[in-house]
Design a protein around this motif. Structure first.
Motif, mmCIF file in Angstrom:
data_model
loop_
_atom_site.group_PDB
_atom_site.id
_atom_site.type_symbol
_atom_site.label_atom_id
_atom_site.label_comp_id
_atom_site.label_asym_id
_atom_site.label_seq_id
_atom_site.Cartn_x
_atom_site.Cartn_y
_atom_site.Cartn_z
ATOM 1 N N THR A 152 15.187 35.979 29.280
ATOM 2 C CA THR A 152 15.893 37.100 29.891
ATOM 3 C C THR A 152 15.357 37.294 31.294
ATOM 4 O O THR A 152 14.146 37.398 31.487
ATOM 5 C CB THR A 152 15.693 38.395 29.080
ATOM 6 N N PHE A 153 16.252 37.320 32.259
ATOM 7 C CA PHE A 153 15.888 37.517 33.657
ATOM 8 C C PHE A 153 16.435 38.866 34.090
ATOM 9 O O PHE A 153 17.609 39.152 33.886
ATOM 10 C CB PHE A 153 16.489 36.416 34.539
ATOM 11 N N ILE A 154 15.558 39.684 34.678
ATOM 12 C CA ILE A 154 15.961 41.017 35.124
ATOM 13 C C ILE A 154 15.640 41.148 36.602
ATOM 14 O O ILE A 154 14.535 40.830 37.037
ATOM 15 C CB ILE A 154 15.226 42.111 34.324
ATOM 16 N N ASN A 155 16.631 41.595 37.369
ATOM 17 C CA ASN A 155 16.465 41.829 38.792
ATOM 18 C C ASN A 155 17.103 43.174 39.108
ATOM 19 O O ASN A 155 18.318 43.271 39.227
ATOM 20 C CB ASN A 155 17.113 40.704 39.608
ATOM 21 N N ASN A 156 16.266 44.217 39.190
ATOM 22 C CA ASN A 156 16.749 45.597 39.349
ATOM 23 C C ASN A 156 17.679 45.938 38.193
ATOM 24 O O ASN A 156 17.265 45.908 37.055
ATOM 25 C CB ASN A 156 17.396 45.807 40.715
ATOM 26 N N MET A 157 18.921 46.239 38.452
ATOM 27 C CA MET A 157 19.857 46.609 37.387
ATOM 28 C C MET A 157 20.655 45.415 36.859
ATOM 29 O O MET A 157 21.487 45.568 35.973
ATOM 30 C CB MET A 157 20.821 47.688 37.895
ATOM 31 N N ASN A 158 20.445 44.237 37.384
ATOM 32 C CA ASN A 158 21.152 43.038 36.941
ATOM 33 C C ASN A 158 20.276 42.265 35.968
ATOM 34 O O ASN A 158 19.070 42.205 36.130
ATOM 35 C CB ASN A 158 21.481 42.137 38.135
ATOM 36 N N PHE A 159 20.896 41.667 34.964
ATOM 37 C CA PHE A 159 20.124 40.815 34.069
ATOM 38 C C PHE A 159 21.020 39.717 33.499
ATOM 39 O O PHE A 159 22.239 39.825 33.469
ATOM 40 C CB PHE A 159 19.482 41.628 32.930
ATOM 41 N N ALA A 160 20.358 38.661 33.069
ATOM 42 C CA ALA A 160 21.048 37.558 32.397
ATOM 43 C C ALA A 160 20.156 37.095 31.261
ATOM 44 O O ALA A 160 18.931 37.070 31.397
ATOM 45 C CB ALA A 160 21.310 36.410 33.365
ATOM 46 N N GLN A 161 20.753 36.734 30.139
ATOM 47 C CA GLN A 161 19.988 36.274 28.986
ATOM 48 C C GLN A 161 20.577 34.950 28.503
ATOM 49 O O GLN A 161 21.796 34.831 28.352
ATOM 50 C CB GLN A 161 20.027 37.315 27.872
ATOM 51 N N THR A 179 14.866 32.148 23.895
ATOM 52 C CA THR A 179 15.664 33.122 24.621
ATOM 53 C C THR A 179 14.903 33.513 25.872
ATOM 54 O O THR A 179 13.734 33.890 25.794
ATOM 55 C CB THR A 179 15.941 34.384 23.782
ATOM 56 N N GLU A 201 18.242 30.975 41.111
ATOM 57 C CA GLU A 201 19.290 31.770 41.741
ATOM 58 C C GLU A 201 20.504 30.943 42.143
ATOM 59 O O GLU A 201 21.607 31.455 42.214
ATOM 60 C CB GLU A 201 18.739 32.492 42.969
#
Length: 63
Positions: free
Chosen positions: A25-34, A23, A3
């Motif tokens: 992919t990190f998802i936190n509720n409606m936020n994500f980063a790849q 690859t 974080e």
């Protein structure tokens, strides 16, 4: 750890025909980063390389 990391929004472009590509992919509720890279991650992305080692350790253990 993840974080608070400082990572470039546009990483340098690399291509290759041998080795592995990754690859994450990190998802936190409606936020994500790849994040994707080939062979070894950039120095600033070192935390991702360590995370991949942990993931493969658990895969090898059959967990």
């Amino acid at each position: 750890m993840l974080e608070n990391g400082k990572i470039s929004i546009i990483p340098p472009e690399k291509h290759g025909l041998d080795g592995y590509s990754y690859t994450l992919t990190f998802i936190n509720n409606m936020n994500f980063a790849q994040y994707s890279w080939w062979r070894e991650p950039e120095e600033k992305w070192g935390v991702f390389g360590e995370l991949v080692k942990v993931i493969f350790k658990y895969i090898d253990m059959g967990i």
